[in-house]
Design a protein around this motif. Structure first.
Motif, PDB file in Angstrom:
ATOM      1  N   GLY A   1      73.559  40.632  66.258  1.00 17.15           N
ATOM      2  CA  GLY A   1      74.732  40.273  67.034  1.00 17.15           C
ATOM      3  C   GLY A   1      76.029  40.713  66.390  1.00 17.15           C
ATOM      4  O   GLY A   1      76.091  41.720  65.672  1.00 17.15           O
ATOM      5  N   THR A   2      77.085  39.950  66.633  1.00 20.48           N
ATOM      6  CA  THR A   2      78.422  40.285  66.130  1.00 20.48           C
ATOM      7  C   THR A   2      79.113  39.036  65.613  1.00 20.48           C
ATOM      8  O   THR A   2      78.777  37.910  65.998  1.00 20.48           O
ATOM      9  CB  THR A   2      79.296  40.911  67.233  1.00 20.48           C
ATOM     10  OG1 THR A   2      79.459  39.964  68.298  1.00 20.48           O
ATOM     11  CG2 THR A   2      78.693  42.199  67.775  1.00 20.48           C
ATOM     12  N   TRP A   3      80.104  39.274  64.748  1.00 22.85           N
ATOM     13  CA  TRP A   3      81.006  38.220  64.301  1.00 22.85           C
ATOM     14  C   TRP A   3      82.409  38.578  64.778  1.00 22.85           C
ATOM     15  O   TRP A   3      82.902  39.681  64.527  1.00 22.85           O
ATOM     16  CB  TRP A   3      80.994  38.097  62.779  1.00 22.85           C
ATOM     17  CG  TRP A   3      79.854  37.260  62.268  1.00 22.85           C
ATOM     18  CD1 TRP A   3      78.555  37.299  62.688  1.00 22.85           C
ATOM     19  CD2 TRP A   3      79.924  36.275  61.229  1.00 22.85           C
ATOM     20  NE1 TRP A   3      77.806  36.399  61.975  1.00 22.85           N
ATOM     21  CE2 TRP A   3      78.610  35.754  61.073  1.00 22.85           C
ATOM     22  CE3 TRP A   3      80.940  35.803  60.413  1.00 22.85           C
ATOM     23  CZ2 TRP A   3      78.310  34.768  60.135  1.00 22.85           C
ATOM     24  CZ3 TRP A   3      80.642  34.819  59.473  1.00 22.85           C
ATOM     25  CH2 TRP A   3      79.339  34.296  59.345  1.00 22.85           C
ATOM     26  N   SER A   4      83.038  37.626  65.437  1.00 26.54           N
ATOM     27  CA  SER A   4      84.362  37.839  65.993  1.00 26.54           C
ATOM     28  C   SER A   4      85.436  37.318  65.043  1.00 26.54           C
ATOM     29  O   SER A   4      85.289  36.233  64.459  1.00 26.54           O
ATOM     30  CB  SER A   4      84.477  37.128  67.336  1.00 26.54           C
ATOM     31  OG  SER A   4      85.765  37.273  67.887  1.00 26.54           O
ATOM     32  N   THR A   5      86.500  38.100  64.879  1.00 27.08           N
ATOM     33  CA  THR A   5      87.715  37.659  64.183  1.00 27.08           C
ATOM     34  C   THR A   5      88.898  38.137  65.015  1.00 27.08           C
ATOM     35  O   THR A   5      88.718  38.912  65.971  1.00 27.08           O
ATOM     36  CB  THR A   5      87.831  38.244  62.763  1.00 27.08           C
ATOM     37  OG1 THR A   5      88.370  39.576  62.825  1.00 27.08           O
ATOM     38  CG2 THR A   5      86.494  38.262  62.030  1.00 27.08           C
ATOM     39  N   PRO A   6      90.108  37.730  64.679  1.00 31.56           N
ATOM     40  CA  PRO A   6      91.264  38.244  65.419  1.00 31.56           C
ATOM     41  C   PRO A   6      91.412  39.764  65.349  1.00 31.56           C
ATOM     42  O   PRO A   6      92.145  40.342  66.154  1.00 31.56           O
ATOM     43  CB  PRO A   6      92.448  37.540  64.757  1.00 31.56           C
ATOM     44  CG  PRO A   6      91.877  36.250  64.265  1.00 31.56           C
ATOM     45  CD  PRO A   6      90.505  36.611  63.777  1.00 31.56           C
ATOM     46  N   LEU A   7      90.706  40.411  64.425  1.00 31.17           N
ATOM     47  CA  LEU A   7      90.780  41.877  64.315  1.00 31.17           C
ATOM     48  C   LEU A   7      89.670  42.576  65.091  1.00 31.17           C
ATOM     49  O   LEU A   7      89.578  43.807  65.044  1.00 31.17           O
ATOM     50  CB  LEU A   7      90.755  42.310  62.850  1.00 31.17           C
ATOM     51  CG  LEU A   7      91.923  41.835  61.989  1.00 31.17           C
ATOM     52  CD1 LEU A   7      91.882  42.498  60.620  1.00 31.17           C
ATOM     53  CD2 LEU A   7      93.265  42.093  62.653  1.00 31.17           C
TER      54      LEU A   7
ATOM     55  N   MET B   1      72.229  39.649  72.275  1.00 29.39           N
ATOM     56  CA  MET B   1      73.208  39.751  71.190  1.00 29.39           C
ATOM     57  C   MET B   1      73.916  38.413  71.028  1.00 29.39           C
ATOM     58  O   MET B   1      74.479  37.865  71.974  1.00 29.39           O
ATOM     59  CB  MET B   1      74.242  40.839  71.506  1.00 29.39           C
ATOM     60  CG  MET B   1      73.670  42.240  71.525  1.00 29.39           C
ATOM     61  SD  MET B   1      73.469  42.915  69.866  1.00 29.39           S
ATOM     62  CE  MET B   1      75.186  43.294  69.478  1.00 29.39           C
ATOM     63  N   THR B   2      73.901  37.872  69.823  1.00 29.28           N
ATOM     64  CA  THR B   2      74.559  36.614  69.519  1.00 29.28           C
ATOM     65  C   THR B   2      75.938  36.890  68.929  1.00 29.28           C
ATOM     66  O   THR B   2      76.068  37.686  68.005  1.00 29.28           O
ATOM     67  CB  THR B   2      73.731  35.804  68.515  1.00 29.28           C
ATOM     68  OG1 THR B   2      72.422  35.611  69.047  1.00 29.28           O
ATOM     69  CG2 THR B   2      74.372  34.463  68.250  1.00 29.28           C
ATOM     70  N   LYS B   3      76.959  36.221  69.486  1.00 30.06           N
ATOM     71  CA  LYS B   3      78.306  36.364  68.956  1.00 30.06           C
ATOM     72  C   LYS B   3      78.686  35.107  68.185  1.00 30.06           C
ATOM     73  O   LYS B   3      78.604  33.994  68.715  1.00 30.06           O
ATOM     74  CB  LYS B   3      79.316  36.607  70.073  1.00 30.06           C
ATOM     75  CG  LYS B   3      80.750  36.736  69.563  1.00 30.06           C
ATOM     76  CD  LYS B   3      81.780  36.796  70.666  1.00 30.06           C
ATOM     77  CE  LYS B   3      81.729  38.118  71.404  1.00 30.06           C
ATOM     78  NZ  LYS B   3      82.887  38.265  72.331  1.00 30.06           N
ATOM     79  N   ARG B   4      79.102  35.291  66.957  1.00 29.84           N
ATOM     80  CA  ARG B   4      79.583  34.169  66.154  1.00 29.84           C
ATOM     81  C   ARG B   4      81.106  34.144  66.263  1.00 29.84           C
ATOM     82  O   ARG B   4      81.790  35.093  65.900  1.00 29.84           O
ATOM     83  CB  ARG B   4      79.139  34.348  64.706  1.00 29.84           C
ATOM     84  CG  ARG B   4      79.286  33.089  63.836  1.00 29.84           C
ATOM     85  CD  ARG B   4      80.622  33.039  63.158  1.00 29.84           C
ATOM     86  NE  ARG B   4      80.661  32.038  62.096  1.00 29.84           N
ATOM     87  CZ  ARG B   4      81.732  31.742  61.386  1.00 29.84           C
ATOM     88  NH1 ARG B   4      82.877  32.373  61.630  1.00 29.84           N
ATOM     89  NH2 ARG B   4      81.697  30.825  60.450  1.00 29.84           N
TER      90      ARG B   4
END
Length: 278
Positions: free
Chosen positions: A101-107, A1-4
């Protein structure tokens, strides 16, 4: 899993969870916004197939973007958002899909819908991540979706480096193959850094073509007006897809400029929110 990891939190929008929530909710309540923070209508009609939303910093374009997401909330719950933005950085392939994968934000973490991404791949539409690493046009849309739907919403990020009509049509065909409870979001700003009078005149020429779902006329007016709209390819691709999926109309939800937010009308950027409906 790739996290952006986020590239523009702390600049285009706040860097903390509480800060992002406060910022988004203030955009909804802003004098240029829809007036109130929406609640998702769980029994909504789900008529909206696509949206156009701006991608500047929330202080400038957030109240306009709030109209798009308020309309989406009233329309009901979605499962997946395919977000198509222009590639400002020049990295990657002509059309790059972040396919897993996933994309990370403050939420939190937004999970990529791998099944939907794979439905779209082929031809010029390729899986790739380098186009997205520093790009803001897709990223700034994700906290709006998370604010409405939490971690239940999935995403498919798409960056367009090539924005000609042929590429837009091929991407639109790829999106039209997608099945399920999906909304297609075109991320774009309109005229850049012109006096309010000329910017708003040019922008409304473009908006009127989009309202008619007329891709050819939009490109003609872009050229005739020397309009510096940055995401015309994403808008054309979404228009192509939603026409194939039964859209019969587009509704202008809000138009404003950076000058309306800052008070400086000498060099503005234009912003619009539109909804494509069945």
């Amino acid at each position: 899993m790739t996290k952006r990891m986020p590239a523009v939190s702390g600049t285009f929008y706040a860097s903390t969870r509480d800060g992002v929530i406060e910022q988004i909710e203030s955009c909804y309540r802003h004098k240029l916004g829809p007036g109130e923070v929406p609640e998702v209508n769980e029994s909504g009609p789900r008529e909206i197939i696509g949206l156009v939303a701006p991608h500047a910093g929330y202080m400038a374009s957030g109240p306009v973007a709030a109209h798009a997401y308020s309309a989406l909330a009233r329309d009901g719950r979605i499962d997946t958002a395919v977000i198509v933005g222009p590639n400002h950085t020049g990295y990657g392939t002509p059309v790059s899909v972040w396919a897993s994968g996933t994309w990370s934000t403050p939420l939190g973490e937004a999970r990529v819908n791998e099944d939907v991404a794979n439905m779209m791949l082929g031809g010029i539409v390729r899986a790739g991540e380098s186009a997205h690493i520093y790009e803001h046009s897709v990223e700034v849309q994700i906290p709006w979706l998370q604010h409405l739907y939490g971690d239940s919403v999935q995403i498919v990020p798409v960056a367009m480096l090539a924005q000609d009509t042929g590429v837009a049509g091929e991407l639109g065909e790829a999106m039209a193959r997608v099945k399920g409870n999906v909304v297609f979001i075109a991320s774009t700003d309109l005229t850049h850094y012109e006096p309010f009078e000329s910017a708003s005149r040019k922008d409304m020429q473009i908006v009127s073509a989009v309202e008619k779902l007329n891709i050819t006329e939009m490109y003609r007016r872009l050229d005739a007006e020397s309009c510096t709209m940055c995401g015309y390819g994403p808008v054309a691709a979404v228009m192509h897809a939603v026409r194939r999926l039964g859209a019969t109309r587009a509704e202008l939800l809000k138009y404003a400029t950076s000058g309306d937010a800052t008070g400086d009308y000498s060099r503005v950027v234009g912003y619009s929110s539109l909804a494509f409906k069945r």
